[in-house]
Design a protein around this motif. Sequence first.
Motif, PDB file in Angstrom:
ATOM      1  N   ARG A  87      16.204  -4.701  37.703  1.00 60.36           N
ATOM      2  CA  ARG A  87      15.601  -4.386  36.264  1.00 60.36           C
ATOM      3  C   ARG A  87      14.210  -3.514  36.694  1.00 60.36           C
ATOM      4  N   ILE A  88      13.867  -3.588  37.770  1.00 55.38           N
ATOM      5  CA  ILE A  88      12.364  -3.061  37.874  1.00 55.38           C
ATOM      6  C   ILE A  88      12.523  -1.750  38.540  1.00 55.38           C
ATOM      7  N   GLY A  89      13.716  -1.214  38.885  1.00 53.69           N
ATOM      8  CA  GLY A  89      14.286   0.021  39.140  1.00 53.69           C
ATOM      9  C   GLY A  89      13.612   0.860  40.273  1.00 53.69           C
ATOM     10  N   GLU A  90      12.969   1.878  40.053  1.00 49.78           N
ATOM     11  CA  GLU A  90      12.459   2.530  41.340  1.00 49.78           C
ATOM     12  C   GLU A  90      11.245   1.918  41.703  1.00 49.78           C
ATOM     13  N   ARG A  91      10.565   0.865  41.292  1.00 50.03           N
ATOM     14  CA  ARG A  91       9.523  -0.066  41.628  1.00 50.03           C
ATOM     15  C   ARG A  91       9.944  -0.722  42.994  1.00 50.03           C
ATOM     16  N   LEU A  92      11.385  -1.201  43.108  1.00 52.99           N
ATOM     17  CA  LEU A  92      11.854  -1.869  44.123  1.00 52.99           C
ATOM     18  C   LEU A  92      11.885  -1.230  45.469  1.00 52.99           C
ATOM     19  N   ARG A  93      11.164  -1.995  46.874  1.00 53.07           N
ATOM     20  CA  ARG A  93      11.490  -1.360  47.904  1.00 53.07           C
ATOM     21  C   ARG A  93      12.634  -2.030  48.388  1.00 53.07           C
ATOM     22  N   ARG A  94      12.382  -3.197  48.418  1.00 48.64           N
ATOM     23  CA  ARG A  94      13.513  -4.318  48.907  1.00 48.64           C
ATOM     24  C   ARG A  94      13.596  -5.598  48.417  1.00 48.64           C
ATOM     25  N   VAL A  95      14.750  -6.126  48.227  1.00 47.92           N
ATOM     26  CA  VAL A  95      14.729  -7.662  47.863  1.00 47.92           C
ATOM     27  C   VAL A  95      15.090  -8.264  49.032  1.00 47.92           C
ATOM     28  N   VAL A  96      14.444  -9.492  49.456  1.00 43.30           N
ATOM     29  CA  VAL A  96      14.887 -10.601  50.313  1.00 43.30           C
ATOM     30  C   VAL A  96      15.248 -11.839  49.583  1.00 43.30           C
ATOM     31  N   PHE A  97      16.313 -12.475  50.070  1.00 43.69           N
ATOM     32  CA  PHE A  97      16.931 -13.828  49.798  1.00 43.69           C
ATOM     33  C   PHE A  97      16.624 -14.533  50.800  1.00 43.69           C
ATOM     34  N   VAL A  98      16.011 -15.823  50.534  1.00 46.84           N
ATOM     35  CA  VAL A  98      15.506 -16.543  51.550  1.00 46.84           C
ATOM     36  C   VAL A  98      16.350 -18.027  51.468  1.00 46.84           C
ATOM     37  N   ASP A  99      17.454 -17.973  52.233  1.00 44.48           N
ATOM     38  CA  ASP A  99      18.353 -19.047  52.147  1.00 44.48           C
ATOM     39  C   ASP A  99      18.819 -19.349  50.554  1.00 44.48           C
ATOM     40  N   ALA A 100      19.038 -18.431  50.030  1.00 42.86           N
ATOM     41  CA  ALA A 100      19.130 -18.566  48.661  1.00 42.86           C
ATOM     42  C   ALA A 100      20.394 -18.100  47.939  1.00 42.86           C
ATOM     43  N   ASN A 101      20.767 -18.728  46.699  1.00 39.62           N
ATOM     44  CA  ASN A 101      21.954 -18.401  45.886  1.00 39.62           C
ATOM     45  C   ASN A 101      21.595 -16.909  45.515  1.00 39.62           C
ATOM     46  N   VAL A 102      22.553 -16.319  45.281  1.00 43.29           N
ATOM     47  CA  VAL A 102      22.852 -14.740  44.484  1.00 43.29           C
ATOM     48  C   VAL A 102      23.190 -14.774  43.177  1.00 43.29           C
ATOM     49  N   PRO A 103      22.951 -13.933  42.537  1.00 43.91           N
ATOM     50  CA  PRO A 103      23.425 -13.819  41.297  1.00 43.91           C
ATOM     51  C   PRO A 103      24.711 -13.332  41.167  1.00 43.91           C
ATOM     52  N   VAL A 104      25.662 -13.759  40.483  1.00 47.06           N
ATOM     53  CA  VAL A 104      26.995 -13.530  40.224  1.00 47.06           C
ATOM     54  C   VAL A 104      27.341 -13.142  38.745  1.00 47.06           C
ATOM     55  N   ASP A 105      27.482 -12.061  38.312  1.00 42.24           N
ATOM     56  CA  ASP A 105      27.787 -11.745  36.918  1.00 42.24           C
ATOM     57  C   ASP A 105      28.723 -12.589  36.148  1.00 42.24           C
ATOM     58  N   GLY A 106      27.955 -13.376  35.017  1.00 45.95           N
ATOM     59  CA  GLY A 106      28.882 -14.115  34.154  1.00 45.95           C
ATOM     60  C   GLY A 106      28.891 -15.545  34.897  1.00 45.95           C
ATOM     61  N   GLU A 107      28.221 -15.693  36.123  1.00 41.95           N
ATOM     62  CA  GLU A 107      28.135 -17.295  36.670  1.00 41.95           C
ATOM     63  C   GLU A 107      27.095 -17.788  36.652  1.00 41.95           C
ATOM     64  N   SER A 108      26.804 -18.902  36.836  1.00 40.89           N
ATOM     65  CA  SER A 108      25.441 -19.695  36.781  1.00 40.89           C
ATOM     66  C   SER A 108      25.060 -20.335  38.160  1.00 40.89           C
ATOM     67  N   PHE A 109      23.974 -20.740  38.244  1.00 42.20           N
ATOM     68  CA  PHE A 109      23.564 -21.371  39.670  1.00 42.20           C
ATOM     69  C   PHE A 109      24.423 -22.341  40.123  1.00 42.20           C
ATOM     70  N   LEU A 110      24.887 -23.296  39.088  1.00 42.30           N
ATOM     71  CA  LEU A 110      25.711 -24.314  39.576  1.00 42.30           C
ATOM     72  C   LEU A 110      27.299 -24.081  39.721  1.00 42.30           C
ATOM     73  N   SER A 111      27.594 -22.559  39.420  1.00 41.72           N
ATOM     74  CA  SER A 111      28.947 -22.270  39.552  1.00 41.72           C
ATOM     75  C   SER A 111      29.211 -22.310  41.049  1.00 41.72           C
ATOM     76  N   GLY A 112      30.536 -22.477  41.456  1.00 38.67           N
ATOM     77  CA  GLY A 112      31.082 -22.481  42.940  1.00 38.67           C
ATOM     78  C   GLY A 112      30.698 -23.393  43.897  1.00 38.67           C
ATOM     79  N   TRP A 113      30.169 -24.415  43.442  1.00 34.09           N
ATOM     80  CA  TRP A 113      29.928 -25.845  44.267  1.00 34.09           C
ATOM     81  C   TRP A 113      29.933 -27.163  43.442  1.00 34.09           C
ATOM     82  N   PRO A 114      30.304 -28.099  44.109  1.00 33.64           N
ATOM     83  CA  PRO A 114      30.564 -29.348  43.217  1.00 33.64           C
ATOM     84  C   PRO A 114      29.147 -29.664  42.681  1.00 33.64           C
TER      85      PRO A 114
END
Length: 231
Positions: A87-114
């Motif tokens: 959403r920040i478009g051309e302002r972005l240089r890079r995104v870093v995920f630190v041992d993180a969940n990643v967004p999946v369209d239509g799914e929540s943080f709690l989706s995909g694990w017990p």
Amino acid sequence: MTDFVLVAGAWLGAWAWDGVAARLRGAGHDVHAVTLSGLAERRDTRPSGQQTHVRDIVEEVERLGLRDVVLVGHSYAGVPVGQAAERIGERLRRVVFVDANVPVDGESFLSGWPSEHVRRTIDAQGGYWPPLGPEDYAGQGLTDEHIARIVGATPHPGVTLTEPAVLTRPLGELPATYVKCLLDGDEPMPAVAALLGSDRWELVTLDTGHWPMFSQPGALARVLHEAAIRP
């Protein structure tokens, strides 16, 4: 010089980044650690959902007029950070995920694990997910002081964990670094493994646990610095 925007995971606020932020500033970067709505010093701000956290990040970038931004999301925060990155478009240089969940369209943080236990806990705790007990942080490279700080952190607003992510483009199109902390498991989760097939994503490993901002702030700061100077 790069503008870093750092967002910690569940229960934590901007304070979690103090050790990493000091090192990045020492390397000449500007650093902005964000506390999400409902947490730490913003605990009295009741978020209406995960999209509130996405807006928190986007609005911070826009309010400060930042460009050449490296967005960093740890654990839960990877979900709102991944959405904010597009959403920040051309302002972005890079995104870093630190041992993180990643967004999946239509799914929540709690989706995909017990997650039934977490959902029951949220219901029983009036809509909040409290920090885990001290025993749950064993084997993660943390000191007793680190554990006490996390255990004493803010209960996390449950609605942000159950609201689905909204993506308008494939996440693999964004320039990204994924930091896998090996004491928390050798292999990235399936959604991450699929994204690492993109030629715009790279994988970096750290021999530490899930909270490297506490256990190895110097090593994490070096990884972030190197991500910022990648072409």
